[in-house]
Write a protein that holds these residues in place. Structure first.
Motif, PDB file in Angstrom:
ATOM      1  N   GLU A 161      -6.591  -0.274  -3.891  1.00 51.91           N
ATOM      2  CA  GLU A 161      -5.527   0.464  -3.206  1.00 51.91           C
ATOM      3  C   GLU A 161      -4.344  -0.439  -2.854  1.00 51.91           C
ATOM      4  OE1 GLU A 161      -8.770   1.033   0.070  1.00 51.91           O
ATOM      5  OE2 GLU A 161      -6.858   1.779   0.842  1.00 51.91           O
ATOM      6  N   TYR A 162      -4.559  -1.749  -2.914  1.00 55.67           N
ATOM      7  CA  TYR A 162      -3.443  -2.672  -2.683  1.00 55.67           C
ATOM      8  C   TYR A 162      -2.826  -3.055  -4.022  1.00 55.67           C
ATOM      9  CZ  TYR A 162      -5.575  -2.968   1.872  1.00 55.67           C
ATOM     10  OH  TYR A 162      -6.107  -2.647   3.087  1.00 55.67           O
ATOM     11  N   PRO A 219      -1.290 -12.250  14.528  1.00 58.23           N
ATOM     12  CA  PRO A 219      -1.423 -11.044  15.329  1.00 58.23           C
ATOM     13  C   PRO A 219      -2.017  -9.873  14.547  1.00 58.23           C
ATOM     14  CG  PRO A 219       0.903 -11.605  14.977  1.00 58.23           C
ATOM     15  CD  PRO A 219       0.107 -12.711  14.405  1.00 58.23           C
ATOM     16  N   ASN A 220      -2.501  -8.887  15.258  1.00 54.25           N
ATOM     17  CA  ASN A 220      -3.049  -7.676  14.620  1.00 54.25           C
ATOM     18  C   ASN A 220      -2.013  -7.077  13.684  1.00 54.25           C
ATOM     19  OD1 ASN A 220      -4.485  -6.928  17.770  1.00 54.25           O
ATOM     20  ND2 ASN A 220      -5.601  -7.555  15.957  1.00 54.25           N
ATOM     21  N   GLY A 221      -2.501  -6.659  12.556  1.00 56.90           N
ATOM     22  CA  GLY A 221      -1.607  -5.978  11.628  1.00 56.90           C
ATOM     23  C   GLY A 221      -0.703  -6.900  10.829  1.00 56.90           C
ATOM     24  N   SER A 222      -0.924  -8.210  10.906  1.00 62.81           N
ATOM     25  CA  SER A 222      -0.022  -9.121  10.205  1.00 62.81           C
ATOM     26  C   SER A 222      -0.346  -9.212   8.710  1.00 62.81           C
ATOM     27  CB  SER A 222      -0.062 -10.501  10.849  1.00 62.81           C
ATOM     28  OG  SER A 222      -1.384 -10.988  10.866  1.00 62.81           O
ATOM     29  N   GLY A 223      -1.533  -8.762   8.315  1.00 64.54           N
ATOM     30  CA  GLY A 223      -1.853  -8.755   6.885  1.00 64.54           C
ATOM     31  C   GLY A 223      -3.031  -9.624   6.484  1.00 64.54           C
ATOM     32  N   LYS A 224      -3.798 -10.082   7.452  1.00 62.85           N
ATOM     33  CA  LYS A 224      -4.916 -10.991   7.153  1.00 62.85           C
ATOM     34  C   LYS A 224      -5.989 -10.302   6.292  1.00 62.85           C
ATOM     35  CE  LYS A 224      -5.746 -11.634  11.551  1.00 62.85           C
ATOM     36  NZ  LYS A 224      -4.737 -10.717  12.126  1.00 62.85           N
ATOM     37  N   SER A 225      -6.420  -9.134   6.755  1.00 60.93           N
ATOM     38  CA  SER A 225      -7.443  -8.418   5.983  1.00 60.93           C
ATOM     39  C   SER A 225      -6.894  -7.974   4.634  1.00 60.93           C
ATOM     40  CB  SER A 225      -7.942  -7.192   6.750  1.00 60.93           C
ATOM     41  OG  SER A 225      -8.604  -7.601   7.919  1.00 60.93           O
ATOM     42  N   THR A 226      -5.617  -7.633   4.619  1.00 66.30           N
ATOM     43  CA  THR A 226      -5.002  -7.242   3.354  1.00 66.30           C
ATOM     44  C   THR A 226      -5.077  -8.392   2.348  1.00 66.30           C
ATOM     45  OG1 THR A 226      -3.520  -5.766   4.546  1.00 66.30           O
ATOM     46  CG2 THR A 226      -2.889  -6.371   2.295  1.00 66.30           C
ATOM     47  N   GLU A 233     -12.928 -12.188  10.198  1.00 68.15           N
ATOM     48  CA  GLU A 233     -13.350 -11.934  11.589  1.00 68.15           C
ATOM     49  C   GLU A 233     -14.851 -11.798  11.726  1.00 68.15           C
ATOM     50  OE1 GLU A 233     -11.085  -9.389  14.041  1.00 68.15           O
ATOM     51  OE2 GLU A 233      -9.246  -9.679  12.890  1.00 68.15           O
ATOM     52  N   GLN A 243     -14.714  -7.483   7.381  1.00 64.86           N
ATOM     53  CA  GLN A 243     -14.479  -7.260   8.813  1.00 64.86           C
ATOM     54  C   GLN A 243     -15.304  -6.053   9.275  1.00 64.86           C
ATOM     55  OE1 GLN A 243     -10.317  -6.850   9.865  1.00 64.86           O
ATOM     56  NE2 GLN A 243     -10.751  -6.675  12.052  1.00 64.86           N
ATOM     57  N   ILE A 259       3.168  -5.087   2.381  1.00 62.19           N
ATOM     58  CA  ILE A 259       2.387  -5.651   3.482  1.00 62.19           C
ATOM     59  C   ILE A 259       2.338  -7.173   3.369  1.00 62.19           C
ATOM     60  CG2 ILE A 259       0.136  -5.688   4.619  1.00 62.19           C
ATOM     61  CD1 ILE A 259      -0.087  -2.726   3.798  1.00 62.19           C
ATOM     62  N   VAL A 273       0.866  -1.174   0.000  1.00 63.53           N
ATOM     63  CA  VAL A 273       0.000   0.000   0.000  1.00 63.53           C
ATOM     64  C   VAL A 273       0.900   1.220   0.000  1.00 63.53           C
ATOM     65  CG1 VAL A 273      -1.528   1.400   1.420  1.00 63.53           C
ATOM     66  CG2 VAL A 273      -1.961  -1.011   1.164  1.00 63.53           C
ATOM     67  N   HIS A 305      -9.392 -14.530  15.294  1.00 62.68           N
ATOM     68  CA  HIS A 305      -8.437 -14.459  16.404  1.00 62.68           C
ATOM     69  C   HIS A 305      -8.743 -15.512  17.457  1.00 62.68           C
ATOM     70  CE1 HIS A 305      -6.249 -10.921  15.229  1.00 62.68           C
ATOM     71  NE2 HIS A 305      -7.369 -10.253  15.002  1.00 62.68           N
TER      72      HIS A 305
HETATM   73  N1  LIG Z   1      -4.903   1.259   3.247  1.00 65.82           N
HETATM   74  C1  LIG Z   1      -3.824   1.120   4.035  1.00 65.82           C
HETATM   75  N2  LIG Z   1      -2.977   2.149   4.159  1.00 65.82           N
HETATM   76  C2  LIG Z   1      -1.908   2.044   4.980  1.00 65.82           C
HETATM   77  N3  LIG Z   1      -1.619   0.944   5.669  1.00 65.82           N
HETATM   78  C3  LIG Z   1      -2.435  -0.102   5.566  1.00 65.82           C
HETATM   79  C4  LIG Z   1      -3.599  -0.071   4.753  1.00 65.82           C
HETATM   80  N4  LIG Z   1      -4.224  -1.246   4.862  1.00 65.82           N
HETATM   81  C5  LIG Z   1      -3.488  -1.990   5.697  1.00 65.82           C
HETATM   82  N5  LIG Z   1      -2.437  -1.302   6.111  1.00 65.82           N
HETATM   83  C6  LIG Z   1      -1.425  -1.787   7.078  1.00 65.82           C
HETATM   84  O1  LIG Z   1      -1.087  -3.091   6.701  1.00 65.82           O
HETATM   85  C7  LIG Z   1      -0.906  -3.893   7.862  1.00 65.82           C
HETATM   86  C8  LIG Z   1      -1.781  -5.130   7.772  1.00 65.82           C
HETATM   87  O2  LIG Z   1      -3.134  -4.731   7.955  1.00 65.82           O
HETATM   88  P1  LIG Z   1      -4.339  -5.746   7.957  1.00 65.82           P
HETATM   89  O3  LIG Z   1      -5.575  -4.997   8.106  1.00 65.82           O
HETATM   90  O4  LIG Z   1      -4.201  -6.642   6.787  1.00 65.82           O
HETATM   91  O5  LIG Z   1      -4.033  -6.578   9.291  1.00 65.82           O
HETATM   92  P2  LIG Z   1      -4.871  -7.738   9.968  1.00 65.82           P
HETATM   93  O6  LIG Z   1      -3.981  -8.891  10.018  1.00 65.82           O
HETATM   94  O7  LIG Z   1      -6.168  -7.917   9.281  1.00 65.82           O
HETATM   95  O8  LIG Z   1      -5.092  -7.154  11.413  1.00 65.82           O
HETATM   96  P3  LIG Z   1      -6.329  -7.309  12.437  1.00 65.82           P
HETATM   97  O9  LIG Z   1      -6.111  -8.606  13.119  1.00 65.82           O
HETATM   98  O10 LIG Z   1      -6.147  -6.178  13.376  1.00 65.82           O
HETATM   99  O11 LIG Z   1      -7.574  -7.239  11.664  1.00 65.82           O
HETATM  100  C9  LIG Z   1      -1.187  -3.011   9.043  1.00 65.82           C
HETATM  101  O12 LIG Z   1       0.033  -2.540   9.553  1.00 65.82           O
HETATM  102  C10 LIG Z   1      -2.007  -1.879   8.457  1.00 65.82           C
HETATM  103  O13 LIG Z   1      -1.828  -0.684   9.167  1.00 65.82           O
END
Ligand SMILES: Nc1ncnc2c1ncn2[C@@H]1O[C@H](COP(=O)(O)OP(=O)(O)OP(=O)(O)O)[C@@H](O)[C@H]1O
Ligand SMILES: [Mg+2]
Lengths: 253, 481
Positions: free
Chosen positions: A52-53, A35-42, A171, A85, A16, A11, A203
């Motif tokens: 945007e990705y 863990p949070n922020g690991s990239g699952k939603s991405t 989630e 989510q 990511i 991004v 989670h």
């Molecule tokens: N549009 C974006 N712009 C900037 N950073 C982003 C964007 N989308 C995701 N990120 C970053 O990418 C990383 C992974 O985000 P993601 O949402 O995939 O995590 P996650 O594993 O789903 O977390 P959670 O368990 O909290 O849902 C995070 O550090 C997030 O801040």
């Protein structure tokens, strides 16, 4: 059904996803934890086609087709479904109207006749039972003012209506009360067949008591760093992620 | 360019659908504006002396007036001497019935999707079709006539019902009300007249369809609706114009008179040519619309869906004179590309327990400017007046503008006036959500915009609501993702 090879995505220039490999076969349930922020939603968003990705490397093959080449709506029409989510609110548009538009566009893509109002409503009735969703909720504006749990339940209701081949549940369990968790999981289980597959992002091990996974993967810093069976989820529940983080971080030093 | 902008770009590239024109032989006034021209028009229409005098008086006042500049619109000044003030399709003799109307003229309306053939018409709608300066046909006259309802062209009303015209013409919008109303009073050519007698509920929608065809011709129509005690009518107005490089002027006046317990619903679906993407051409739409709730318990409701015109200047208003009378204004105004709209309403509370409701939904895309201007005025004797205003703006992209100018003037302490305003952007999130369910971007925008405008669209008669929905989608085609 789905093959992800060395998938990298970023991004705004920040990487990511950093080399995801995953193979999902028809009939399987895969759980993705991490863990949070690991990239699952991405990962879920990249599969669904969020622009945007930016995919910088790798490929995704879905039922023999290059998924990354397709527009988001075509991916949906090909059978990819993402339960968000954070489902979006659309004021003034009822769930019923929304779903009818969606379903008929999907049908058109597949060369099927649009459903008339009567058939559509009877299909709705049938699927409403599956997730025990209230008719009143569906005549309201889509997700507007819905409680967190209602939004999640509505996502699964939409999934039931669209009968996807690959469902990605991001989630879906968070925000559901204990009864709703059971009901929604039941719904997901009833929709399962040997022709479709499910990826559940969660989670909590508890969801996996209801939706039993064939595989569990741990995502960390944009990679799948560990895969196992449902026992892995139990282990994570007990020990947390630190031991995995340590393993990974020491290996990469 | 962000994705939003890119999709916006595609969406805004949509062409105007009714941009064609037809060649027919026309009866035209010479170009220019002076007393001679006004006499010419009046003579052409075989008008009585009093009406000519009325026109001349309006003209003399107009000459002393200044073009208003307070609105948030910018456009090159109109040269009123370069316009033609009358153009009528040549018909050898005055048609007595639809069968005698030139088939070529009927064909113009067929092409617009408006059939003037009564058999083919959807049941329940009577149409008065106005082409350039004159009314070419009115349908269902006989059916309505049996109920005592008069629905005809303005010119015909002047001939057949002069006492009614004389009584009500200018009674709601005085000839000197404002610059454009004065101009219209001087040169108006035709329009529709509608009279609903006491106690009659008009059984069908009455509709006027305005079409500008000729070049360099201003369209100045006049509509007068009179609803007697306990009567009801729902009236609809639609408009289109051909695509031309030059701006054309449209300055109409609509007057509504509602007696005790009468109800008038006036709906407009305005689709004048908006100009091209660069802002070339398009209609200048300077319209004065006003209704008076003269009797107790009367009600006037304006609903407008404004999608066309290069410049719109329009404030349908209600004078709530009767006690317990109700005024409503529901508006969706869409601007795209270089369009400018300054529109809104005035609710003037004079009677006791009067109520007004304003729901305005602005949608701006491209580089357009969309302003809401609304005035709520509560006079001294208007005890217990109530007003509720909701003004929402929806922006598509970041090159357009939305503005809200509410004016509130309260002279009675018992008044309750509420004003709510929101501004939102059409979200990439919302569109992606739709995409993910298999809905393509164009339909997603249509869905979201129609959802946003729903409260207003719900006010339209069913058939027109569907048309308006399509029109909204069409106007915004290519404008968001
Ligand atoms: N549009 C974006 N712009 C900037 N950073 C982003 C964007 N989308 C995701 N990120 C970053 O990418 C990383 C992974 O985000 P993601 O949402 O995939 O995590 P996650 O594993 O789903 O977390 P959670 O368990 O909290 O849902 C995070 O550090 C997030 O801040
Ligand atoms: Mg997440």
């Amino acid at each position: 059904m789905l093959t992800i090879k060395n998938l990298h995505a970023s991004v705004d220039g920040t990487p990511i996803l950093r080399g995801i490999n995953l193979e999902v076969k028809a009939g399987e349930v895969h759980a993705i934890m991490g863990p949070n922020g690991s990239g699952k939603s991405t990962l879920a968003s990249v599969l669904a086609g969020r622009e945007e990705y930016e995919v910088t490397e790798g490929e995704v093959i879905f039922q023999g087709k290059d998924l990354l080449e397709m527009a988001p709506e075509d991916r949906a029409r090909e059978g990819v479904f993402l339960a968000f989510q954070y489902p979006v609110e659309i004021p003034g548009v009822s769930s019923t109207n929304f779903l009818r538009t969606a379903l008929n566009q999907v049908r058109e893509y597949r060369g099927q006749e649009p459903l008339d109002a009567v058939k559509f409503l009877s299909l709705m009735k049938e699927k409403m039972k599956l997730v025990e969703i209230d008719q009143k909720l569906l005549s309201r504006s889509l997700n507007e003012g819905f409680s967190g749990g209602e939004k999640k339940r509505n996502e699964i209701f939409q999934m039931a209506m669209l009968e996807p081949t690959l469902s990605i549940l991001d989630e879906t369990d968070s925000g559901l009360d204990i009864d709703a968790l059971r009901i929604v999981s039941n719904g997901v289980n009833q929709l399962k067949s040997d022709k479709n597959a499910t990826i559940v992002v969660t989670h909590y091990q508890r969801l996996l008591d209801y939706i039993v996974p064939d595989y569990v993967h741990v995502l960390y810093k944009g990679r799948i760093v560990k895969s196992g069976t449902k026992e892995l989820a139990l282990e994570l529940e007990e020990k947390g992620y630190d031991w995995i983080k340590e393993e990974v971080d020491s290996a990469t030093v | 360019m962000s994705k939003d902008n890119q999709i916006l770009e595609e969406f805004t590239s949509k062409e105007y659908e009714h941009g064609w024109s037809v060649n027919y032989e026309a009866d035209e006034a010479p170009i220019g504006l002076n007393e001679e021209i006004i006499r010419w028009i009046s003579a052409k229409k075989e008008e009585p002396e009093w009406l000519l005098e009325w026109r001349l008086k309006a003209f003399r006042t107009w000459k002393t007036m200044e073009e208003p500049e307070w609105a948030n619109i910018h456009y090159p000044k109109v040269d009123f001497q370069k316009l033609r003030y009358y153009s009528a399709p040549k018909q050898t003799k005055k048609p007595k019935s639809l069968n005698e109307v030139d088939p070529e003229l009927l064909a113009i309306y067929e092409r617009l999707g408006i059939s003037l053939n009564e058999q083919k018409r959807l049941q329940g709608i009577a149409v008065d079709a106005v082409l350039d300066s004159v009314s070419v046909a009115t349908t269902f006259k006989d059916t309505l006539g049996k109920l005592g309802i008069i629905f005809c062209s303005f010119s015909e009303a002047v001939k057949e019902h002069p006492e009614l015209v004389k009584k009500y013409l200018g009674s709601v919008v005085p000839m000197t009300d404002n610059y454009y109303a004065a101009l219209n009073s001087a040169v108006f050519s035709d329009g529709s007249f509608c009279y609903i007698p006491k106690g009659v509920r008009c059984p069908m929608e009455l509709s006027t369809y305005f079409r500008i065809n000729a070049a360099n011709t201003g369209q100045f129509e006049r509509t007068l609706i009179v609803a007697e005690d306990e009567s009801y009518v729902s009236y609809l107005e639609g408009c289109t114009a051909p695509q031309r490089d030059e701006n054309q002027l449209h300055a109409a006046v609509v007057e509504i008179y509602a007696a005790a317990h009468a109800e008038v619903k006036y709906s407009t679906v305005q689709n004048w040519f908006p100009g091209d993407k660069e802002g070339k051409g398009g209609i200048y739409n300077f319209v004065t619309k006003r209704g008076i709730c003269a009797g107790d318990h009367s009600k006037i409701s304006w609903t407008q869906v404004e999608t066309g015109s290069a410049v719109t200047w329009k404030y349908p208003s209600c004078i709530l004179k009767g006690d317990n009378s109700v005024g409503e204004f529901y508006s969706v105004a869409v601007t795209n590309n270089m369009q400018q709209a300054d529109t809104g309403t005035k609710m003037i509370h004079i009677g006791k327990n009067t109520k007004s409701r304003i729901v305005s939904k602005g949608i701006s895309a491209g580089k357009s400017q969309n302003s809401y201007r609304g005035q709520v005025q509560v006079m001294k004797r208007a005890t217990n007046a109530r007003n509720f205003s909701q003004c929402d703006s929806l922006l598509m992209g970041d090159r357009c503008g939305a503005h809200t100018f509410p004016y509130i003037d309260i002279q009675n302490p018992t008044a309750k006036v509420e004003h709510e305003a929101t501004t939102s952007k059409i979200g990439e999130d919302q569109i992606f959500y739709c995409n993910q369910r298999g809905i393509d971007t164009e339909d997603a925008v249509a869905l979201i915009v129609n959802g946003y405008a729903k409260e207003v669209l719900n006010q339209l008669p069913m058939e027109f609501a569907v048309e308006a929905q399509k029109l909204l989608a069409l106007t915004l085609e290519g404008s968001v993702g």
